[in-house]
Design a protein around this motif. Structure first.
Motif, PDB file in Angstrom:
ATOM      1  N   VAL A 231       0.876  -1.172  -0.307  1.00  0.00           N
ATOM      2  CA  VAL A 231       0.249   0.193  -0.204  1.00  0.00           C
ATOM      3  C   VAL A 231       1.359   1.470   0.425  1.00  0.00           C
ATOM      4  O   VAL A 231       0.342   1.972  -0.577  1.00  0.00           O
ATOM      5  CB  VAL A 231      -0.741  -0.244   1.277  1.00  0.00           C
TER       6      VAL A 231
ATOM      7  N   LEU B 228       1.110   2.902  -3.427  1.00  0.00           N
ATOM      8  CA  LEU B 228       0.720   4.660  -3.385  1.00  0.00           C
ATOM      9  C   LEU B 228       1.757   6.083  -3.634  1.00  0.00           C
ATOM     10  O   LEU B 228       1.469   7.193  -4.100  1.00  0.00           O
ATOM     11  CB  LEU B 228       0.020   5.118  -1.642  1.00  0.00           C
TER      12      LEU B 228
ATOM     13  N   PHE C 295      -3.258  -0.688  -5.511  1.00  0.00           N
ATOM     14  CA  PHE C 295      -2.944  -0.001  -4.555  1.00  0.00           C
ATOM     15  C   PHE C 295      -4.551  -0.464  -3.646  1.00  0.00           C
ATOM     16  O   PHE C 295      -5.116  -0.371  -2.728  1.00  0.00           O
ATOM     17  CB  PHE C 295      -3.201   1.539  -4.743  1.00  0.00           C
TER      18      PHE C 295
END
Length: 317
Positions: free
Chosen positions: A61, A65, A166
Protein backbone atom coordinates in the motif's frame (compact mmCIF):
# COMPACT_ATOMS: atom_id res chain seq x y z
CA UNK A 1 24.36 26.53 -20.91
CA UNK A 2 21.24 28.25 -19.57
CA UNK A 3 18.08 26.74 -20.96
CA UNK A 4 19.84 23.62 -22.25
CA UNK A 5 17.71 20.49 -21.91
CA UNK A 6 19.73 17.59 -20.50
CA UNK A 7 18.52 14.08 -21.33
CA UNK A 8 19.83 10.66 -20.38
CA UNK A 9 20.39 7.21 -21.87
CA UNK A 10 20.71 3.83 -20.17
CA UNK A 11 24.10 2.22 -19.59
CA UNK A 12 26.15 0.03 -17.27
CA UNK A 13 26.40 2.77 -14.63
CA UNK A 14 22.68 2.29 -14.04
CA UNK A 15 23.54 -0.95 -12.22
CA UNK A 16 25.50 0.98 -9.58
CA UNK A 17 22.61 3.42 -9.14
CA UNK A 18 20.11 0.57 -8.83
CA UNK A 19 22.33 -1.15 -6.25
CA UNK A 20 22.44 2.02 -4.15
CA UNK A 21 18.66 2.43 -4.20
CA UNK A 22 18.18 -1.24 -3.32
CA UNK A 23 19.78 -0.46 0.05
CA UNK A 24 17.62 2.67 0.35
CA UNK A 25 14.51 0.58 -0.32
CA UNK A 26 15.53 -1.97 2.32
CA UNK A 27 15.93 0.81 4.90
CA UNK A 28 12.55 2.37 4.02
CA UNK A 29 10.96 -1.08 4.17
CA UNK A 30 12.30 -1.55 7.70
CA UNK A 31 11.09 1.91 8.76
CA UNK A 32 7.52 1.26 7.57
CA UNK A 33 7.55 -2.16 9.24
CA UNK A 34 8.93 -0.94 12.55
CA UNK A 35 7.05 2.32 13.06
CA UNK A 36 3.70 1.52 11.41
CA UNK A 37 2.88 -2.12 10.71
CA UNK A 38 4.30 -3.69 13.87
CA UNK A 39 2.43 -1.23 16.09
CA UNK A 40 -0.85 -1.99 14.32
CA UNK A 41 -0.21 -5.74 14.52
CA UNK A 42 0.23 -5.58 18.29
CA UNK A 43 -3.25 -4.09 18.63
CA UNK A 44 -4.98 -6.45 16.23
CA UNK A 45 -3.54 -9.75 17.59
CA UNK A 46 -3.67 -11.45 14.18
CA UNK A 47 -2.82 -15.07 13.48
CA UNK A 48 0.48 -15.99 11.81
CA UNK A 49 -1.10 -16.32 8.36
CA UNK A 50 -2.99 -13.03 8.62
CA UNK A 51 0.06 -11.38 10.17
CA UNK A 52 2.16 -12.23 7.11
CA UNK A 53 -0.52 -11.07 4.66
CA UNK A 54 -1.08 -7.87 6.65
CA UNK A 55 2.62 -7.01 6.46
CA UNK A 56 2.71 -7.74 2.73
CA UNK A 57 -0.33 -5.59 1.97
CA UNK A 58 0.88 -2.80 4.28
CA UNK A 59 4.21 -2.53 2.49
CA UNK A 60 2.58 -2.64 -0.94
CA UNK A 61 0.00 0.00 0.00
CA UNK A 62 2.80 2.41 0.90
CA UNK A 63 4.73 1.56 -2.28
CA UNK A 64 1.75 1.67 -4.66
CA UNK A 65 0.44 4.94 -3.25
CA UNK A 66 3.87 6.58 -3.63
CA UNK A 67 4.32 5.15 -7.12
CA UNK A 68 0.84 6.23 -8.30
CA UNK A 69 1.37 9.82 -7.16
CA UNK A 70 4.90 9.94 -8.55
CA UNK A 71 3.96 8.34 -11.88
CA UNK A 72 0.92 10.62 -12.25
CA UNK A 73 3.13 13.66 -11.67
CA UNK A 74 5.63 12.46 -14.30
CA UNK A 75 3.06 11.72 -17.03
CA UNK A 76 1.25 15.01 -16.42
CA UNK A 77 4.37 17.20 -16.41
CA UNK A 78 5.80 15.42 -19.47
CA UNK A 79 2.49 15.80 -21.32
CA UNK A 80 1.90 12.11 -22.04
CA UNK A 81 -1.75 12.27 -20.96
CA UNK A 82 -2.66 15.57 -22.62
CA UNK A 83 -1.01 14.42 -25.87
CA UNK A 84 -1.54 10.64 -26.35
CA UNK A 85 0.25 10.76 -29.72
CA UNK A 86 3.49 11.37 -27.84
CA UNK A 87 3.39 7.70 -26.77
CA UNK A 88 4.52 6.64 -30.26
CA UNK A 89 5.66 9.82 -31.98
CA UNK A 90 9.42 10.11 -32.53
CA UNK A 91 9.96 6.47 -31.61
CA UNK A 92 12.46 5.23 -30.47
CA UNK A 93 12.52 7.30 -27.28
CA UNK A 94 16.20 6.71 -26.60
CA UNK A 95 16.93 9.83 -24.56
CA UNK A 96 14.90 10.29 -21.40
CA UNK A 97 14.20 13.25 -19.10
CA UNK A 98 15.77 12.96 -15.68
CA UNK A 99 12.54 12.25 -13.80
CA UNK A 100 11.54 9.44 -16.20
CA UNK A 101 14.92 7.74 -15.93
CA UNK A 102 15.01 8.14 -12.15
CA UNK A 103 11.51 6.70 -11.82
CA UNK A 104 12.44 3.56 -13.77
CA UNK A 105 15.65 3.04 -11.79
CA UNK A 106 13.77 3.33 -8.49
CA UNK A 107 11.12 0.89 -9.72
CA UNK A 108 13.76 -1.67 -10.64
CA UNK A 109 15.51 -1.14 -7.31
CA UNK A 110 12.31 -1.70 -5.34
CA UNK A 111 11.38 -4.97 -7.02
CA UNK A 112 14.96 -6.23 -6.75
CA UNK A 113 15.00 -5.38 -3.05
CA UNK A 114 11.89 -7.57 -2.65
CA UNK A 115 14.05 -10.67 -3.24
CA UNK A 116 16.18 -10.40 -0.04
CA UNK A 117 13.07 -9.21 1.83
CA UNK A 118 11.60 -12.69 1.36
CA UNK A 119 14.33 -13.88 3.73
CA UNK A 120 14.23 -10.91 6.10
CA UNK A 121 10.44 -11.10 6.48
CA UNK A 122 10.53 -14.90 6.99
CA UNK A 123 7.87 -15.51 4.36
CA UNK A 124 6.25 -18.94 4.50
CA UNK A 125 7.44 -21.50 1.97
CA UNK A 126 3.94 -21.79 0.52
CA UNK A 127 3.92 -18.06 -0.32
CA UNK A 128 7.41 -17.84 -1.85
CA UNK A 129 6.51 -19.17 -5.38
CA UNK A 130 3.62 -16.71 -5.71
CA UNK A 131 5.71 -13.75 -4.63
CA UNK A 132 8.65 -14.77 -6.83
CA UNK A 133 6.31 -14.98 -9.82
CA UNK A 134 4.92 -11.51 -9.07
CA UNK A 135 8.41 -9.99 -8.66
CA UNK A 136 9.66 -11.61 -11.86
CA UNK A 137 6.71 -10.30 -13.89
CA UNK A 138 7.19 -6.74 -12.64
CA UNK A 139 10.95 -6.84 -13.31
CA UNK A 140 10.41 -8.29 -16.79
CA UNK A 141 7.90 -5.63 -17.84
CA UNK A 142 9.68 -2.65 -16.26
CA UNK A 143 13.13 -3.65 -17.56
CA UNK A 144 11.63 -4.46 -20.97
CA UNK A 145 10.01 -1.05 -21.30
CA UNK A 146 13.22 0.64 -20.13
CA UNK A 147 15.66 -1.23 -22.38
CA UNK A 148 13.43 -1.39 -25.49
CA UNK A 149 12.69 2.36 -25.39
CA UNK A 150 8.98 1.99 -24.64
CA UNK A 151 9.21 4.08 -21.49
CA UNK A 152 6.22 6.33 -22.26
CA UNK A 153 3.86 3.43 -22.82
CA UNK A 154 5.32 1.71 -19.76
CA UNK A 155 4.58 4.70 -17.54
CA UNK A 156 0.88 4.71 -18.41
CA UNK A 157 0.59 0.95 -17.98
CA UNK A 158 2.34 1.08 -14.60
CA UNK A 159 0.02 3.88 -13.48
CA UNK A 160 -3.06 1.78 -14.31
CA UNK A 161 -1.63 -1.37 -12.75
CA UNK A 162 -0.51 0.30 -9.53
CA UNK A 163 -3.86 2.06 -9.13
CA UNK A 164 -5.75 -1.26 -9.16
CA UNK A 165 -3.19 -2.91 -6.87
CA UNK A 166 -3.43 -0.05 -4.37
CA UNK A 167 -7.18 -0.52 -3.92
CA UNK A 168 -6.80 -4.28 -3.63
CA UNK A 169 -4.21 -4.19 -0.85
CA UNK A 170 -6.03 -1.35 0.90
CA UNK A 171 -9.17 -3.51 0.91
CA UNK A 172 -7.16 -6.37 2.43
CA UNK A 173 -5.88 -4.14 5.22
CA UNK A 174 -9.39 -2.97 6.11
CA UNK A 175 -10.66 -6.56 5.93
CA UNK A 176 -8.01 -7.72 8.43
CA UNK A 177 -9.05 -5.00 10.86
CA UNK A 178 -12.78 -5.69 10.40
CA UNK A 179 -13.80 -8.94 8.66
CA UNK A 180 -17.36 -7.69 8.15
CA UNK A 181 -16.19 -4.71 6.10
CA UNK A 182 -15.76 -5.77 2.45
CA UNK A 183 -17.02 -2.62 0.74
CA UNK A 184 -13.61 -1.60 -0.53
CA UNK A 185 -13.31 -4.93 -2.36
CA UNK A 186 -16.27 -3.80 -4.47
CA UNK A 187 -14.48 -0.53 -5.22
CA UNK A 188 -11.39 -2.52 -6.21
CA UNK A 189 -13.50 -4.71 -8.51
CA UNK A 190 -14.78 -1.65 -10.39
CA UNK A 191 -11.32 -0.07 -10.61
CA UNK A 192 -9.81 -3.36 -11.80
CA UNK A 193 -12.30 -3.75 -14.65
CA UNK A 194 -11.88 -0.09 -15.72
CA UNK A 195 -8.06 -0.31 -15.70
CA UNK A 196 -8.16 -3.55 -17.75
CA UNK A 197 -10.33 -1.85 -20.36
CA UNK A 198 -8.01 1.17 -20.50
CA UNK A 199 -4.98 -1.12 -20.75
CA UNK A 200 -6.46 -3.06 -23.66
CA UNK A 201 -7.50 0.15 -25.41
CA UNK A 202 -4.01 1.57 -24.96
CA UNK A 203 -2.38 -1.52 -26.45
CA UNK A 204 -4.66 -1.40 -29.50
CA UNK A 205 -4.06 2.35 -29.94
CA UNK A 206 -0.26 2.17 -29.71
CA UNK A 207 0.42 -1.19 -31.37
CA UNK A 208 -2.39 -1.17 -33.90
CA UNK A 209 -2.35 2.46 -35.01
CA UNK A 210 0.64 4.31 -33.51
CA UNK A 211 3.86 2.37 -34.12
CA UNK A 212 3.00 1.40 -37.73
CA UNK A 213 2.94 5.12 -38.60
CA UNK A 214 6.46 5.80 -37.33
CA UNK A 215 8.58 7.36 -40.08
CA UNK A 216 11.69 5.25 -39.46
CA UNK A 217 10.62 1.66 -40.17
CA UNK A 218 14.09 0.09 -40.49
CA UNK A 219 15.72 -2.11 -37.86
CA UNK A 220 18.37 0.03 -36.19
CA UNK A 221 19.56 -1.33 -32.79
CA UNK A 222 22.17 1.43 -32.47
CA UNK A 223 19.41 4.05 -32.49
CA UNK A 224 17.18 1.85 -30.32
CA UNK A 225 14.66 1.03 -33.06
CA UNK A 226 13.60 -2.55 -32.30
CA UNK A 227 9.90 -2.75 -33.16
CA UNK A 228 8.63 -0.29 -35.73
CA UNK A 229 9.74 -2.38 -38.74
CA UNK A 230 7.90 -5.39 -37.32
CA UNK A 231 4.67 -3.51 -36.70
CA UNK A 232 4.71 -2.43 -40.33
CA UNK A 233 3.64 -6.01 -41.21
CA UNK A 234 -0.05 -6.51 -40.56
CA UNK A 235 0.35 -10.24 -39.78
CA UNK A 236 2.82 -9.58 -36.96
CA UNK A 237 0.75 -6.67 -35.69
CA UNK A 238 -2.43 -8.75 -35.55
CA UNK A 239 -0.57 -11.62 -33.85
CA UNK A 240 0.69 -9.31 -31.09
CA UNK A 241 -2.77 -7.82 -30.58
CA UNK A 242 -4.27 -11.32 -30.43
CA UNK A 243 -1.76 -12.34 -27.74
CA UNK A 244 -2.51 -9.18 -25.77
CA UNK A 245 -6.27 -9.81 -25.98
CA UNK A 246 -5.86 -13.44 -24.90
CA UNK A 247 -3.72 -12.42 -21.94
CA UNK A 248 -6.21 -9.77 -20.83
CA UNK A 249 -9.05 -12.28 -21.28
CA UNK A 250 -7.25 -14.79 -19.04
CA UNK A 251 -6.74 -12.09 -16.39
CA UNK A 252 -10.43 -11.17 -16.55
CA UNK A 253 -11.44 -14.85 -16.33
CA UNK A 254 -9.40 -15.30 -13.15
CA UNK A 255 -10.90 -12.11 -11.77
CA UNK A 256 -14.47 -13.23 -12.53
CA UNK A 257 -13.78 -16.64 -11.01
CA UNK A 258 -12.42 -14.96 -7.87
CA UNK A 259 -15.45 -12.68 -7.60
CA UNK A 260 -17.92 -15.54 -8.06
CA UNK A 261 -16.18 -17.57 -5.37
CA UNK A 262 -16.16 -14.59 -3.01
CA UNK A 263 -19.88 -13.88 -3.59
CA UNK A 264 -20.73 -17.57 -3.14
CA UNK A 265 -18.88 -17.65 0.19
CA UNK A 266 -20.59 -14.44 1.23
CA UNK A 267 -24.10 -15.75 0.47
CA UNK A 268 -23.35 -19.08 2.17
CA UNK A 269 -22.20 -17.20 5.25
CA UNK A 270 -25.31 -15.02 5.20
CA UNK A 271 -27.63 -18.05 4.84
CA UNK A 272 -25.87 -19.87 7.70
CA UNK A 273 -26.29 -16.79 9.89
CA UNK A 274 -30.00 -16.65 9.04
CA UNK A 275 -30.43 -20.33 9.88
CA UNK A 276 -28.59 -19.86 13.15
CA UNK A 277 -30.73 -16.82 13.98
CA UNK A 278 -33.91 -18.75 13.13
CA UNK A 279 -32.83 -21.70 15.31
CA UNK A 280 -32.04 -19.34 18.19
CA UNK A 281 -35.45 -17.67 17.83
CA UNK A 282 -37.21 -21.06 17.87
CA UNK A 283 -35.41 -22.08 21.07
CA UNK A 284 -36.34 -18.82 22.75
CA UNK A 285 -40.01 -19.25 21.77
CA UNK A 286 -39.97 -22.79 23.19
CA UNK A 287 -38.56 -21.55 26.47
CA UNK A 288 -41.23 -18.85 26.65
CA UNK A 289 -43.99 -21.41 26.04
CA UNK A 290 -42.66 -23.67 28.77
CA UNK A 291 -42.46 -20.75 31.12
CA UNK A 292 -46.06 -19.71 30.39
CA UNK A 293 -47.73 -23.13 30.27
CA UNK A 294 -45.51 -25.02 32.67
CA UNK A 295 -43.63 -28.21 31.93
CA UNK A 296 -44.23 -31.95 32.39
CA UNK A 297 -42.41 -33.95 35.01
CA UNK A 298 -43.30 -37.61 35.70
CA UNK A 299 -46.56 -37.20 33.86
CA UNK A 300 -47.63 -34.16 35.87
CA UNK A 301 -47.78 -30.60 34.64
CA UNK A 302 -45.86 -28.33 36.96
CA UNK A 303 -45.31 -24.60 36.89
CA UNK A 304 -41.97 -22.91 36.76
CA UNK A 305 -41.61 -22.89 40.58
CA UNK A 306 -42.26 -26.65 40.81
CA UNK A 307 -45.83 -26.39 42.16
CA UNK A 308 -48.79 -27.89 40.41
CA UNK A 309 -50.93 -25.43 38.44
CA UNK A 310 -54.11 -27.14 39.66
CA UNK A 311 -56.16 -25.30 42.26
CA UNK A 312 -56.25 -26.96 45.68
CA UNK A 313 -59.57 -27.96 47.18
CA UNK A 314 -60.36 -26.32 50.48
CA UNK A 315 -61.35 -28.71 53.31
CA UNK A 316 -64.56 -27.96 55.15
CA UNK A 317 -64.07 -26.87 58.73
Amino acid sequence: ADGELVQYHYGLKDLVTILFYIFVAIILHAVVQEYALDKINRRLHLSKVKHSKFNESGQLVAFHLTSVLWCLYVVVTEGYISNPRSLWENYPHVYLPYQVKFFYLCQLAYWLHALPELYFQKVRKEEIPRQLRCIALYLLHIAGAYLLNLTRLGLILLLLQYLAEFFFHMARLIYFTDENNEKLFNVWAVVFVVTRLFTLTLYILVIGFGLPRVESQALDPERGNFFSFLFNHILFRMSVLLLVCLFQASVMWRFIHFQLRRWREYWNEQSSRKRAAAATGTKQQTKLLKRDLGYHENGLVKAENGTSPRTKKLKSP
